[in-house]
Design a protein around this motif. Structure first.
Motif, PDB file in Angstrom:
ATOM      1  N   GLN A  18       3.883   0.476  13.596  1.00 52.39           N
ATOM      2  CA  GLN A  18       4.804   1.797  12.864  1.00 52.39           C
ATOM      3  C   GLN A  18       6.098   2.027  13.784  1.00 52.39           C
ATOM      4  O   GLN A  18       6.411   1.707  14.485  1.00 52.39           O
TER       5      GLN A  18
ATOM      6  N   ALA B 294       0.817  -1.175   0.011  1.00 51.94           N
ATOM      7  CA  ALA B 294       0.151   0.077   0.073  1.00 51.94           C
ATOM      8  C   ALA B 294       0.752   1.225  -0.197  1.00 51.94           C
ATOM      9  O   ALA B 294       2.180   1.319   0.173  1.00 51.94           O
ATOM     10  N   ALA B 295       0.218   2.293  -0.318  1.00 46.73           N
ATOM     11  CA  ALA B 295       0.997   3.575  -0.476  1.00 46.73           C
ATOM     12  C   ALA B 295       1.513   3.989   1.008  1.00 46.73           C
ATOM     13  O   ALA B 295       2.693   4.628   1.176  1.00 46.73           O
ATOM     14  N   THR B 296       1.068   3.662   2.185  1.00 46.50           N
ATOM     15  CA  THR B 296       1.522   4.031   3.476  1.00 46.50           C
ATOM     16  C   THR B 296       2.815   3.222   3.674  1.00 46.50           C
ATOM     17  O   THR B 296       3.591   3.421   4.661  1.00 46.50           O
ATOM     18  N   ALA B 297       3.114   2.086   2.862  1.00 49.92           N
ATOM     19  CA  ALA B 297       4.397   1.178   3.079  1.00 49.92           C
ATOM     20  C   ALA B 297       4.482   0.378   4.484  1.00 49.92           C
ATOM     21  O   ALA B 297       5.445  -0.313   4.707  1.00 49.92           O
ATOM     22  N   LYS B 298       3.291   0.475   5.207  1.00 52.42           N
ATOM     23  CA  LYS B 298       3.293  -0.429   6.639  1.00 52.42           C
ATOM     24  C   LYS B 298       2.108  -1.356   6.361  1.00 52.42           C
ATOM     25  O   LYS B 298       1.746  -2.031   7.258  1.00 52.42           O
ATOM     26  N   SER B 299       1.635  -1.286   5.233  1.00 56.90           N
ATOM     27  CA  SER B 299       0.361  -2.282   5.055  1.00 56.90           C
ATOM     28  C   SER B 299       0.705  -2.848   3.673  1.00 56.90           C
ATOM     29  O   SER B 299       1.058  -2.437   2.527  1.00 56.90           O
TER      30      SER B 299
ATOM     31  N   GLU C 274      -0.610  -5.447   8.443  1.00 60.27           N
ATOM     32  CA  GLU C 274      -0.464  -4.282   9.071  1.00 60.27           C
ATOM     33  C   GLU C 274       0.717  -4.418   9.776  1.00 60.27           C
ATOM     34  O   GLU C 274       0.631  -5.113  10.740  1.00 60.27           O
TER      35      GLU C 274
END
Length: 136
Positions: A136, A105-110, A133
């Protein structure tokens, strides 16, 4: 003497009734047996499908474990290629006509791990998606 012969004739009207009853019971037994065979075939099909879904979940868990170990949703290219090859190889624990994809995903954490496969006995393909997920 005539009365004796007249009383024996009603038994002739029932001749063959026992044979007919046996034929009907054999027919009913055969239909029941065919039904049981059909149920057994469906049970085997459901069992194979459940086994494939279990393998897909284990394969998805494998790549998710790599993400957790690296503390990143991006998996090294060599490890990802080896995982995809394993997903497609039923002899090494993979799935028939298997394909594995990791979409970050764009958040790079999911990320989403999607595995699709098609068993030779089925006309439609199956799909399993796991969402990851990372903290952080």
């Amino acid at each position: 003497m005539k009365k004796l012969r007249e009383t024996t004739h009603p038994h002739r009207a029932q001749a063959g009734v026992a044979l007919l009853e046996v034929l009907v019971s054999v027919l009913l037994f055969s239909l029941g047996l065919l039904g049981l065979i059909g149920l057994q075939a469906r049970a085997v099909s459901f069992s194979v499908d459940a086994e494939d879904r279990n393998r897909a979940a284990l394969l998805a868990n494998e790549v998710v474990a790599l993400m957790w170990l690296n503390q990143s949703t991006t998996v090294p290219a060599t490890a990802l290629a080896a995982w995809k090859a394993r997903v497609n190889d039923p002899k090494s624990g993979g799935l028939p006509n298997g394909d594995g994809q990791v979409d970050v995903a764009a958040t790079a954490k999911s990320a989403n791990v999607t595995i699709t496969w098609q068993a030779p006995s089925q006309s439609t393909s199956s799909k399993l998606t796991t969402h990851v997920e990372l903290p952080q």
